[in-house]
Design a protein around this motif. Structure first.
Motif, PDB file in Angstrom:
ATOM      1  N   LEU A 151     -38.943  41.851  13.105  1.00  0.00           N
ATOM      2  CA  LEU A 151     -38.773  41.499  14.515  1.00  0.00           C
ATOM      3  C   LEU A 151     -40.019  41.863  15.317  1.00  0.00           C
ATOM      4  O   LEU A 151     -40.468  41.090  16.167  1.00  0.00           O
ATOM      5  N   LEU A 152     -40.583  43.024  15.031  1.00  0.00           N
ATOM      6  CA  LEU A 152     -41.807  43.426  15.728  1.00  0.00           C
ATOM      7  C   LEU A 152     -42.954  42.465  15.420  1.00  0.00           C
ATOM      8  O   LEU A 152     -43.710  42.086  16.312  1.00  0.00           O
ATOM      9  N   LYS A 153     -43.083  42.062  14.159  1.00  0.00           N
ATOM     10  CA  LYS A 153     -44.144  41.115  13.777  1.00  0.00           C
ATOM     11  C   LYS A 153     -43.980  39.771  14.473  1.00  0.00           C
ATOM     12  O   LYS A 153     -44.964  39.094  14.755  1.00  0.00           O
ATOM     13  N   GLN A 154     -42.737  39.389  14.749  1.00  0.00           N
ATOM     14  CA  GLN A 154     -42.468  38.112  15.423  1.00  0.00           C
ATOM     15  C   GLN A 154     -42.435  38.268  16.951  1.00  0.00           C
ATOM     16  O   GLN A 154     -42.142  37.317  17.660  1.00  0.00           O
ATOM     17  N   ASN A 155     -42.755  39.470  17.432  1.00  0.00           N
ATOM     18  CA  ASN A 155     -42.747  39.771  18.870  1.00  0.00           C
ATOM     19  C   ASN A 155     -41.368  39.533  19.501  1.00  0.00           C
ATOM     20  O   ASN A 155     -41.259  38.995  20.609  1.00  0.00           O
ATOM     21  N   ILE A 156     -40.328  39.912  18.766  1.00  0.00           N
ATOM     22  CA  ILE A 156     -38.961  39.813  19.277  1.00  0.00           C
ATOM     23  C   ILE A 156     -38.518  41.214  19.683  1.00  0.00           C
ATOM     24  O   ILE A 156     -38.476  42.121  18.856  1.00  0.00           O
ATOM     25  N   GLN A 157     -38.228  41.375  20.971  1.00  0.00           N
ATOM     26  CA  GLN A 157     -37.787  42.660  21.500  1.00  0.00           C
ATOM     27  C   GLN A 157     -36.398  42.983  20.978  1.00  0.00           C
ATOM     28  O   GLN A 157     -35.522  42.112  20.928  1.00  0.00           O
ATOM     29  N   ILE A 158     -36.176  44.239  20.617  1.00  0.00           N
ATOM     30  CA  ILE A 158     -34.891  44.692  20.081  1.00  0.00           C
ATOM     31  C   ILE A 158     -34.172  45.510  21.148  1.00  0.00           C
ATOM     32  O   ILE A 158     -34.717  46.490  21.658  1.00  0.00           O
ATOM     33  N   ILE A 159     -32.955  45.100  21.476  1.00  0.00           N
ATOM     34  CA  ILE A 159     -32.114  45.857  22.396  1.00  0.00           C
ATOM     35  C   ILE A 159     -30.857  46.230  21.619  1.00  0.00           C
ATOM     36  O   ILE A 159     -30.099  45.356  21.209  1.00  0.00           O
ATOM     37  N   MET A 160     -30.678  47.526  21.395  1.00  0.00           N
ATOM     38  CA  MET A 160     -29.538  47.975  20.606  1.00  0.00           C
ATOM     39  C   MET A 160     -28.467  48.579  21.510  1.00  0.00           C
ATOM     40  O   MET A 160     -28.766  49.406  22.361  1.00  0.00           O
ATOM     41  N   LEU A 161     -27.249  48.112  21.319  1.00  0.00           N
ATOM     42  CA  LEU A 161     -26.086  48.647  22.022  1.00  0.00           C
ATOM     43  C   LEU A 161     -25.164  49.255  20.980  1.00  0.00           C
ATOM     44  O   LEU A 161     -24.942  48.661  19.929  1.00  0.00           O
ATOM     45  N   ASP A 162     -24.618  50.410  21.281  1.00  0.00           N
ATOM     46  CA  ASP A 162     -23.735  51.056  20.309  1.00  0.00           C
ATOM     47  C   ASP A 162     -22.275  51.008  20.746  1.00  0.00           C
ATOM     48  O   ASP A 162     -21.439  51.722  20.217  1.00  0.00           O
ATOM     49  N   GLU A 163     -21.983  50.144  21.700  1.00  0.00           N
ATOM     50  CA  GLU A 163     -20.612  50.029  22.187  1.00  0.00           C
ATOM     51  C   GLU A 163     -19.805  49.146  21.248  1.00  0.00           C
ATOM     52  O   GLU A 163     -20.016  47.948  21.187  1.00  0.00           O
ATOM     53  N   GLU A 164     -18.895  49.774  20.533  1.00  0.00           N
ATOM     54  CA  GLU A 164     -18.056  49.032  19.609  1.00  0.00           C
ATOM     55  C   GLU A 164     -17.098  48.129  20.367  1.00  0.00           C
ATOM     56  O   GLU A 164     -16.568  48.513  21.404  1.00  0.00           O
ATOM     57  N   ARG A 165     -16.935  46.924  19.885  1.00  0.00           N
ATOM     58  CA  ARG A 165     -15.997  45.947  20.432  1.00  0.00           C
ATOM     59  C   ARG A 165     -16.383  45.405  21.810  1.00  0.00           C
ATOM     60  O   ARG A 165     -15.565  44.831  22.502  1.00  0.00           O
ATOM     61  N   ILE A 166     -17.645  45.602  22.240  1.00  0.00           N
ATOM     62  CA  ILE A 166     -18.077  45.001  23.496  1.00  0.00           C
ATOM     63  C   ILE A 166     -18.178  43.491  23.283  1.00  0.00           C
ATOM     64  O   ILE A 166     -18.679  43.027  22.260  1.00  0.00           O
ATOM     65  N   LYS A 167     -17.664  42.749  24.215  1.00  0.00           N
ATOM     66  CA  LYS A 167     -17.642  41.291  24.085  1.00  0.00           C
ATOM     67  C   LYS A 167     -18.952  40.688  24.568  1.00  0.00           C
ATOM     68  O   LYS A 167     -19.662  41.280  25.384  1.00  0.00           O
ATOM     69  N   ILE A 168     -19.272  39.529  24.042  1.00  0.00           N
ATOM     70  CA  ILE A 168     -20.535  38.877  24.387  1.00  0.00           C
ATOM     71  C   ILE A 168     -20.648  38.665  25.893  1.00  0.00           C
ATOM     72  O   ILE A 168     -21.693  38.927  26.484  1.00  0.00           O
ATOM     73  N   ASN A 169     -19.569  38.215  26.549  1.00  0.00           N
ATOM     74  CA  ASN A 169     -19.638  38.005  27.993  1.00  0.00           C
ATOM     75  C   ASN A 169     -19.878  39.318  28.748  1.00  0.00           C
ATOM     76  O   ASN A 169     -20.520  39.325  29.800  1.00  0.00           O
ATOM     77  N   GLN A 170     -19.420  40.441  28.203  1.00  0.00           N
ATOM     78  CA  GLN A 170     -19.679  41.739  28.815  1.00  0.00           C
ATOM     79  C   GLN A 170     -21.150  42.144  28.631  1.00  0.00           C
ATOM     80  O   GLN A 170     -21.742  42.732  29.533  1.00  0.00           O
TER      81      GLN A 170
END
Length: 102
Positions: A76-95
């Motif tokens: 991801l770093l080589k492709q210049n894609i920023q990584i955003i990690m969330l650790d909230e289990e069961r969080i919905k995409i709309n949230q």
């Protein structure tokens, strides 16, 4: 273009905490949104580089997911894609979209 790892093809589905093993990715540029299938989620070996390339081919600039392994992180770093990690289990995409004001 952002991508969110998804457990199903609907915005009310939970985000998948597993980057490479997520069966779907929700893609959005703020105007248009769609889901794509991760054809590599059931593969056994070298999943991360192929998933990274899949997202790079879709012009993704940010990935929102739960966990990213070392191979995926490097790719991801080589492709210049920023990584955003969330650790909230069961969080919905709309949230997730509300959290990032997208």
């Amino acid at each position: 273009m952002i991508a969110i790892s998804a457990t199903d093809k609907k915005v009310t589905a939970p985000m998948d905490l597993r980057f490479g093993r997520a069966p779907y990715f929700y893609l959005s540029d703020g105007k248009e949104s769609r889901f794509i299938v991760n054809p590599y989620c059931q593969e056994e070996n070298d999943v991360a580089p192929r998933v990274v390339q899949l997202l790079a081919n879709e012009n993704v600039s940010k990935i929102i997911t739960g966990e990213v392994g070392p191979k995926a992180h490097d790719g991801l770093l080589k492709q210049n894609i920023q990584i955003i990690m969330l650790d909230e289990e069961r969080i919905k995409i709309n949230q997730v979209l509300k959290k990032i004001n997208f």
